[in-house]
Design an enzyme around this catalytic site. Structure first.
Site, short mmCIF file in Angstrom:
data_model
loop_
_atom_site.label_atom_id
_atom_site.label_comp_id
_atom_site.label_asym_id
_atom_site.label_seq_id
_atom_site.Cartn_x
_atom_site.Cartn_y
_atom_site.Cartn_z
N ILE A 32 39.66 9.90 54.58
CA ILE A 32 39.46 10.90 55.64
C ILE A 32 38.11 10.86 56.28
CG2 ILE A 32 38.93 13.27 54.57
CD1 ILE A 32 40.84 14.56 56.09
N ASN A 86 34.49 6.86 41.06
CA ASN A 86 33.48 7.64 40.41
C ASN A 86 34.16 8.55 39.35
OD1 ASN A 86 31.44 7.06 42.49
ND2 ASN A 86 32.81 8.22 43.96
N HIS A 99 41.05 7.71 41.77
CA HIS A 99 41.22 7.15 42.72
C HIS A 99 40.14 6.03 42.96
CE1 HIS A 99 38.57 10.59 43.62
NE2 HIS A 99 37.87 9.84 44.38
P1 AMP Z 1 35.26 10.99 45.25
O1 AMP Z 1 33.93 11.67 45.76
O2 AMP Z 1 34.91 9.68 44.53
O3 AMP Z 1 35.77 11.98 44.42
O4 AMP Z 1 36.13 10.70 46.49
C1 AMP Z 1 36.97 11.59 47.13
C2 AMP Z 1 37.27 11.00 48.58
O5 AMP Z 1 38.35 11.52 49.08
C3 AMP Z 1 36.30 11.20 49.52
O6 AMP Z 1 35.65 9.96 50.14
C4 AMP Z 1 36.96 12.17 50.62
O7 AMP Z 1 36.50 11.72 51.97
C5 AMP Z 1 38.42 11.60 50.43
N1 AMP Z 1 39.21 12.71 50.70
C6 AMP Z 1 39.27 14.13 50.60
N2 AMP Z 1 40.22 14.58 51.18
C7 AMP Z 1 40.94 13.56 51.72
C8 AMP Z 1 42.38 13.51 52.49
N3 AMP Z 1 43.00 14.87 52.81
N4 AMP Z 1 42.77 12.49 53.02
C9 AMP Z 1 41.97 11.13 52.61
N5 AMP Z 1 40.90 11.13 52.14
C10 AMP Z 1 40.39 12.31 51.56
#
Ligand code: AMP
Length: 113
Positions: A32, A86, A99
């Protein structure tokens, strides 16, 4: 399914995302807040908090996630890409459901900040 887990909800289709691929085990969708021209996440449908939560048998699942990430990068026109996972807040994890970030389409710096 873990209550109040954002990515469990995405895996169940309860929150709309820009989905690139889905099968019985995983979902791939665009981040996102993209940090590169191509930036998507590949997640297991089953809840797994992160690499530290892996148990026996998860090696295959994580390998499948990496293979899907590479294939989808290529299918989206990106041959050179970066995988990021991460683990823990200090490393930058904000969503505690495993992820794989797949980033590409621009030059990457090393080491990461
Ligand atoms: P992390 O900081 O490695 O936990 O990454 C989490 C990721 O999830 C971040 O890059 C966010 O931008 C992404 N994210 C959070 N909410 C959403 C969402 N609803 N749809 C797509 N990506 C998301």
């Amino acid at each position: 399914m873990v209550a109040n887990c954002l990515f469990c909800k995405i895996a169940k289709g309860e929150i709309p995302v820009d989905k690139l691929f889905e099968d019985d085990d995983l979902v791939a969708f665009r981040d996102i807040a993209p940090q590169a021209p191509l930036h998507f996440l590949v997640i297991p449908k089953r809840h797994l908090a992160g690499p530290n939560g892996m148990v026996g048998g998860d090696e295959f699942l994580i390998g499948k996630i990496m293979a899907a990430g590479a294939r989808l990068a290529r299918e989206n026109g990106v041959e050179s890409f970066r995988f990021v996972v991460n683990e823990g807040a200090e490393a930058g994890q904000t969503v505690f459901h495993f992820h794989l970030h797949v980033l590409g389409g621009r030059a990457m710096a090393w080491p990461p900040g």
